[in-house]
Design a protein around this motif. Sequence first.
Motif, PDB file in Angstrom:
ATOM      1  N   CYS A  66       0.855  -1.268   0.014  1.00 39.10           N
ATOM      2  CA  CYS A  66      -0.059   0.053   0.184  1.00 39.10           C
ATOM      3  C   CYS A  66       0.949   1.242   0.009  1.00 39.10           C
ATOM      4  O   CYS A  66       0.537   2.307  -0.714  1.00 39.10           O
ATOM      5  N   ALA A  67       1.685   1.354   0.679  1.00 39.27           N
ATOM      6  CA  ALA A  67       2.743   2.295   0.816  1.00 39.27           C
ATOM      7  C   ALA A  67       3.586   2.519  -0.491  1.00 39.27           C
ATOM      8  O   ALA A  67       3.677   3.759  -0.858  1.00 39.27           O
ATOM      9  N   ASN A  68       4.185   1.699  -1.067  1.00 34.90           N
ATOM     10  CA  ASN A  68       4.628   1.473  -2.378  1.00 34.90           C
ATOM     11  C   ASN A  68       3.791   2.013  -3.342  1.00 34.90           C
ATOM     12  O   ASN A  68       4.229   2.632  -4.449  1.00 34.90           O
ATOM     13  N   ALA A  69       2.440   1.840  -3.356  1.00 39.74           N
ATOM     14  CA  ALA A  69       1.449   2.090  -4.344  1.00 39.74           C
ATOM     15  C   ALA A  69       1.070   3.542  -3.997  1.00 39.74           C
ATOM     16  O   ALA A  69       0.440   4.242  -5.133  1.00 39.74           O
ATOM     17  N   GLY A  70       1.410   4.188  -3.010  1.00 40.50           N
ATOM     18  CA  GLY A  70       1.226   5.450  -2.654  1.00 40.50           C
ATOM     19  C   GLY A  70      -0.400   5.975  -2.363  1.00 40.50           C
ATOM     20  O   GLY A  70      -0.910   6.760  -2.509  1.00 40.50           O
ATOM     21  N   LEU A  71      -0.889   4.828  -1.785  1.00 44.50           N
ATOM     22  CA  LEU A  71      -2.444   4.718  -1.461  1.00 44.50           C
ATOM     23  C   LEU A  71      -2.792   5.868  -0.412  1.00 44.50           C
ATOM     24  O   LEU A  71      -2.112   5.850   0.473  1.00 44.50           O
ATOM     25  N   TYR A  72      -3.911   6.473  -0.672  1.00 42.67           N
ATOM     26  CA  TYR A  72      -4.314   7.388   0.425  1.00 42.67           C
ATOM     27  C   TYR A  72      -5.420   6.602   1.248  1.00 42.67           C
ATOM     28  O   TYR A  72      -6.223   6.050   0.888  1.00 42.67           O
ATOM     29  N   PRO A  73      -5.260   6.879   2.704  1.00 41.30           N
ATOM     30  CA  PRO A  73      -4.380   8.046   3.333  1.00 41.30           C
ATOM     31  C   PRO A  73      -3.002   7.366   3.621  1.00 41.30           C
ATOM     32  O   PRO A  73      -2.734   6.087   3.660  1.00 41.30           O
ATOM     33  N   ASN A  74      -2.175   8.191   3.802  1.00 41.37           N
ATOM     34  CA  ASN A  74      -0.812   7.578   4.117  1.00 41.37           C
ATOM     35  C   ASN A  74      -0.516   7.196   5.506  1.00 41.37           C
ATOM     36  O   ASN A  74      -0.011   7.943   6.451  1.00 41.37           O
ATOM     37  N   ILE A  75      -1.001   5.907   5.819  1.00 44.47           N
ATOM     38  CA  ILE A  75      -0.838   5.255   7.043  1.00 44.47           C
ATOM     39  C   ILE A  75      -0.364   4.080   7.005  1.00 44.47           C
ATOM     40  O   ILE A  75      -0.307   3.239   8.031  1.00 44.47           O
ATOM     41  N   TRP A  76       0.427   3.896   5.917  1.00 44.05           N
ATOM     42  CA  TRP A  76       1.028   2.401   5.533  1.00 44.05           C
ATOM     43  C   TRP A  76       2.186   2.088   6.232  1.00 44.05           C
ATOM     44  O   TRP A  76       2.768   1.026   6.166  1.00 44.05           O
ATOM     45  N   ASP A  77       3.159   3.075   6.760  1.00 47.19           N
ATOM     46  CA  ASP A  77       4.250   2.908   7.455  1.00 47.19           C
ATOM     47  C   ASP A  77       4.161   2.533   8.751  1.00 47.19           C
ATOM     48  O   ASP A  77       5.303   2.388   9.383  1.00 47.19           O
ATOM     49  N   LYS A  78       3.132   2.138   9.368  1.00 45.83           N
ATOM     50  CA  LYS A  78       2.984   1.860  10.768  1.00 45.83           C
ATOM     51  C   LYS A  78       2.976   0.340  10.752  1.00 45.83           C
ATOM     52  O   LYS A  78       2.411  -0.292   9.884  1.00 45.83           O
ATOM     53  N   ASP A  79       3.707  -0.093  11.764  1.00 49.54           N
ATOM     54  CA  ASP A  79       4.037  -1.275  11.885  1.00 49.54           C
ATOM     55  C   ASP A  79       2.926  -2.036  12.943  1.00 49.54           C
ATOM     56  O   ASP A  79       3.513  -2.169  14.236  1.00 49.54           O
ATOM     57  N   ASP A  80       1.526  -2.216  12.765  1.00 50.76           N
ATOM     58  CA  ASP A  80       0.509  -2.338  13.616  1.00 50.76           C
ATOM     59  C   ASP A  80      -0.375  -3.235  13.165  1.00 50.76           C
ATOM     60  O   ASP A  80      -1.124  -3.102  12.250  1.00 50.76           O
TER      61      ASP A  80
END
Length: 117
Positions: free
Chosen positions: A66-80
């Motif tokens: 999701c982060a690599n695709a640049g999807l909104y919202p930018n929440i994908w860097d969380k390790d949760d």
Amino acid sequence: MLRKLMRKLTINCILNQATRLIICVPILWTTQFVACVKNDRVPEIISALEDFDYEKALEDFNMEDCANAGLYPNIWDKDDEDLVDELIEEISDYIEGLRDFYKKVLEAGGHALITIY
């Protein structure tokens, strides 16, 4: 909102699949997207939604994709892991809700108005 799953599914595939389900005629595309789904397309959409194995698709859900695709919202860097579980549940609910919505449209013999803003 669907393309046929031909490869290992990631969130990009899920989104591409879902996009194809919204078989519609665009009415307006500015800062918002507005389109109409004519009632003659509703059975095809229902069939695609019922054939789409979203549970299998979500088995490969990956925040990094999701982060690599640049999807909104930018929440994908969380390790949760809790967030991942919540997102999978939310996506499942939306897909089921979309299927139920189109079944109601079919029963009513109506059309659907799609907006994305």
